[in-house]
Design a protein around this motif. Structure first.
Motif, PDB file in Angstrom:
ATOM      1  N   LEU A  29       0.824  -1.206   0.000  1.00  0.00           N
ATOM      2  CA  LEU A  29       0.000   0.000   0.000  1.00  0.00           C
ATOM      3  C   LEU A  29       0.863   1.263   0.000  1.00  0.00           C
ATOM      4  CD1 LEU A  29      -2.842  -0.988   2.481  1.00  0.00           C
ATOM      5  CD2 LEU A  29      -3.000  -0.728  -0.008  1.00  0.00           C
ATOM      6  N   LEU A  30       1.961   1.248   0.726  1.00  0.00           N
ATOM      7  CA  LEU A  30       2.871   2.386   0.744  1.00  0.00           C
ATOM      8  C   LEU A  30       3.508   2.600  -0.627  1.00  0.00           C
ATOM      9  CD1 LEU A  30       4.006   4.517   2.652  1.00  0.00           C
ATOM     10  CD2 LEU A  30       5.872   2.948   3.157  1.00  0.00           C
ATOM     11  N   ALA A  31       3.902   1.523  -1.285  1.00  0.00           N
ATOM     12  CA  ALA A  31       4.477   1.622  -2.625  1.00  0.00           C
ATOM     13  C   ALA A  31       3.438   2.128  -3.624  1.00  0.00           C
ATOM     14  CB  ALA A  31       5.025   0.266  -3.068  1.00  0.00           C
ATOM     15  N   ALA A  32       2.201   1.672  -3.497  1.00  0.00           N
ATOM     16  CA  ALA A  32       1.139   2.125  -4.395  1.00  0.00           C
ATOM     17  C   ALA A  32       0.843   3.611  -4.180  1.00  0.00           C
ATOM     18  CB  ALA A  32      -0.124   1.294  -4.182  1.00  0.00           C
ATOM     19  N   ALA A  33       0.811   4.044  -2.928  1.00  0.00           N
ATOM     20  CA  ALA A  33       0.582   5.460  -2.642  1.00  0.00           C
ATOM     21  C   ALA A  33       1.734   6.309  -3.181  1.00  0.00           C
ATOM     22  CB  ALA A  33       0.427   5.672  -1.142  1.00  0.00           C
TER      23      ALA A  33
END
Length: 62
Positions: A29-33
């Motif tokens: 999720l952090l990489a996607a954000a």
């Protein structure tokens, strides 16, 4: 029948697996954000001064 020395490790393994999956989900999720541009760099310009062979470069104007 279980002997006195045996322990059931299935709950511990399941807990460790869930912990790992939650951590992996957080990283995804952090990489996607980050890829979507929803994150920001909180460092100021003082962290980005140029260096010369690892030494901080100083301008003569100060």
């Amino acid at each position: 029948m279980r002997t006195g020395g045996e322990t059931d490790s299935k709950p511990a393994k399941a807990s460790a697996a869930m912990e790992f999956l939650f951590f992996l989900l957080f990283l995804v999720l952090l990489a996607a954000a980050s890829a979507a541009g929803l994150t920001a760099d909180s460092r100021d310009s003082a962290d980005w001064k140029p260096t010369d062979n690892g030494r901080r470069w100083r301008s003569g104007t100060c």
